[in-house]
Design a protein around this motif. Structure first.
Motif, PDB file in Angstrom:
ATOM      1  N   GLY A  21     -32.907  84.931  26.418  1.00 30.48           N
ATOM      2  CA  GLY A  21     -32.953  84.836  27.863  1.00 30.48           C
ATOM      3  C   GLY A  21     -32.176  83.688  28.452  1.00 30.48           C
ATOM      4  O   GLY A  21     -32.184  83.476  29.661  1.00 30.48           O
ATOM      5  N   ASN A  22     -31.454  82.917  27.604  1.00 26.36           N
ATOM      6  CA  ASN A  22     -30.663  81.802  28.122  1.00 26.36           C
ATOM      7  C   ASN A  22     -29.553  82.296  29.043  1.00 26.36           C
ATOM      8  O   ASN A  22     -29.319  81.732  30.107  1.00 26.36           O
ATOM      9  CB  ASN A  22     -30.080  81.002  26.944  1.00 26.36           C
ATOM     10  CG  ASN A  22     -29.233  79.846  27.366  1.00 26.36           C
ATOM     11  OD1 ASN A  22     -28.090  80.031  27.778  1.00 26.36           O
ATOM     12  ND2 ASN A  22     -29.781  78.654  27.267  1.00 26.36           N
ATOM     13  N   GLY A  23     -28.865  83.364  28.601  1.00 29.63           N
ATOM     14  CA  GLY A  23     -27.859  83.979  29.454  1.00 29.63           C
ATOM     15  C   GLY A  23     -26.518  83.286  29.503  1.00 29.63           C
ATOM     16  O   GLY A  23     -25.642  83.688  30.267  1.00 29.63           O
ATOM     17  N   HIS A  24     -26.332  82.219  28.705  1.00 27.32           N
ATOM     18  CA  HIS A  24     -25.069  81.489  28.705  1.00 27.32           C
ATOM     19  C   HIS A  24     -24.631  81.200  27.272  1.00 27.32           C
ATOM     20  O   HIS A  24     -25.461  81.031  26.373  1.00 27.32           O
ATOM     21  CB  HIS A  24     -25.194  80.170  29.468  1.00 27.32           C
ATOM     22  CG  HIS A  24     -25.370  80.339  30.941  1.00 27.32           C
ATOM     23  ND1 HIS A  24     -26.596  80.638  31.510  1.00 27.32           N
ATOM     24  CD2 HIS A  24     -24.485  80.259  31.972  1.00 27.32           C
ATOM     25  CE1 HIS A  24     -26.456  80.738  32.819  1.00 27.32           C
ATOM     26  NE2 HIS A  24     -25.194  80.511  33.130  1.00 27.32           N
ATOM     27  N   CYS A  25     -23.333  81.129  27.069  1.00 27.12           N
ATOM     28  CA  CYS A  25     -22.778  80.774  25.766  1.00 27.12           C
ATOM     29  C   CYS A  25     -23.240  79.367  25.408  1.00 27.12           C
ATOM     30  O   CYS A  25     -23.178  78.462  26.244  1.00 27.12           O
ATOM     31  CB  CYS A  25     -21.250  80.848  25.812  1.00 27.12           C
ATOM     32  SG  CYS A  25     -20.430  80.188  24.327  1.00 27.12           S
ATOM     33  N   PRO A  26     -23.695  79.137  24.177  1.00 23.33           N
ATOM     34  CA  PRO A  26     -24.204  77.803  23.819  1.00 23.33           C
ATOM     35  C   PRO A  26     -23.132  76.724  23.806  1.00 23.33           C
ATOM     36  O   PRO A  26     -23.459  75.546  23.874  1.00 23.33           O
ATOM     37  CB  PRO A  26     -24.778  78.020  22.413  1.00 23.33           C
ATOM     38  CG  PRO A  26     -24.067  79.220  21.879  1.00 23.33           C
ATOM     39  CD  PRO A  26     -23.817  80.092  23.064  1.00 23.33           C
TER      40      PRO A  26
END
Length: 367
Positions: free
Chosen positions: A170-175
């Motif tokens: 659920g982060n939704g962004h590239c790490p």
């Protein structure tokens, strides 16, 4: 009249302030791609396009609005994930962590650039051809890339399972790039379908790969000596380029690709062997430290410590536990980095009773 002039002066809107930042291009990205970076205070995110001719690791200058610094919030009690014990003596010296510099720094007008470090450093993973999320060797299993709107968000490669779990979290962004992501694409095996593999790794679809793109893509799937390939990338006269970049354009065309895989596997075959078993930290703290201090610098940076703990505790097959370890190290870093050097020196690690080594050992022994 003087009063009217003073009133006009008071009502005149203040000119917008701006500042220049030196932005370092992350590994795996290339000119024409969009990179996201924070302000030096970390309070606002900006995006810009990497200019032509700027390679990974190099910096370029952008001008962004300068914000008023926000009021400093009162200190809050810091929770330490995973229940790591922090001795009362050491906890009194706990400092608030520095604001992350991420991939920007104020421009040094004397030199035109400033060295910077990313929030989530990928250097350790790239150096060892491992997944930046879980530190599993990329060549040990299927790899994937992050997409947004059907297009890759960067040149980075990830363990396929770790990338899928990251997306589900659920982060939704590239790490690494912090860009929004919507799906994960499995990268075809270049040994089975070179053309399909090329279509995925050729991010901008121009039918050619830069030397850097090629090296990172090969390291992601072939069990080869990553250090030798990095040496070849740094050596413009290496025989790899004599064979595959004869016009010295800095790019490898798709038509030149057949035969490349066999050549690379032969020339850059891994010697195997490794460094031997990891020393038992409880019995040989100095041996453990020296094992992971691969450049014999006498210090370990944060990402080196995270990777070392992940490998020691066998966490690399569980991305969620790797993330928990990252959070743990982030939370306690300032406690043990006594001199504020952003690295753990040997004495800070070995200090009896209150060093990082004894804290880790106590955690492992008491769950």
């Amino acid at each position: 009249q003087q009063q009217q002039q003073q009133q006009r002066t008071r009502l005149r809107p203040r000119a917008a302030m701006s500042m220049k930042l030196a932005v370092r291009v992350p590994a795996g990205m290339s000119p024409g791609q969009t990179v996201t970076f924070p302000s030096t205070s970390g309070g606002q995110m900006f995006t810009t396009v990497i200019p032509r001719g700027v390679e990974p690791g190099q910096t370029f200058v952008v001008e962004v609005p300068q914000q008023e610094p926000p009021p400093t919030p009162p200190p809050a009690q810091q929770d330490v994930p995973m229940g790591l014990p922090v001795s009362p003596t050491r906890s009194r010296s706990l400092r608030a962590p520095r604001a992350p510099v991420a991939s920007t720094a104020p421009l040094d007008t004397a030199t035109g650039a400033s060295p910077v470090a990313p929030t989530w450093q990928d250097g350790q993973a790239l150096r060892h051809a491992e997944c930046p999320i879980c530190f599993e060797p990329l060549a040990s299993g299927p790899v994937g890339v992050f997409l947004a709107g059907g297009r890759r968000v960067s040149n980075h490669f990830f363990n396929l399972g770790a990338a899928q779990e990251w997306l589900r979290s659920g982060n939704g962004h590239c790490p690494l790039t912090r860009l929004p992501i919507s799906s994960v694409l499995a990268v075809p095996d270049l040994r089975a379908d070179l053309q399909a593999w090329w279509r995925v790794v050729d991010v901008n679809g121009d039918g050619r790969l830069s030397r850097h793109e090629l090296i990172e893509a090969l390291k992601a799937q072939l069990p080869i000596d990553a250090a030798k390939l990095d040496d070849a990338l740094a050596d413009p006269s290496h025989r790899l380029w004599d064979q595959w970049d004869k016009d010295r354009s800095g790019f490898i065309e798709r038509a030149e690709a057949p035969g490349l895989v066999a050549f690379v596997q032969q020339v850059f075959a891994s010697s195997g062997g490794g460094k031997g078993p990891i020393p038992d930290m409880a019995r040989d703290k100095l041996g453990w430290y020296n094992y992971w201090d691969e450049d014999s610098s006498g210090s370990l940076e944060k990402e080196e410590v995270v990777r070392a703990l992940v490998k020691t505790l066998g966490l690399s097959t569980s991305p969620s536990r790797v993330q928990q370890m990252r959070s743990t190290v982030d939370a306690i870093w300032a406690v043990f980095d006594a001199d504020g050097s952003e690295s753990i020196e040997r004495d800070e690690f070995l200090r009896p009773g209150e060093g990082l080594a004894d804290t880790i050992v106590a955690t492992m022994q008491h769950g």
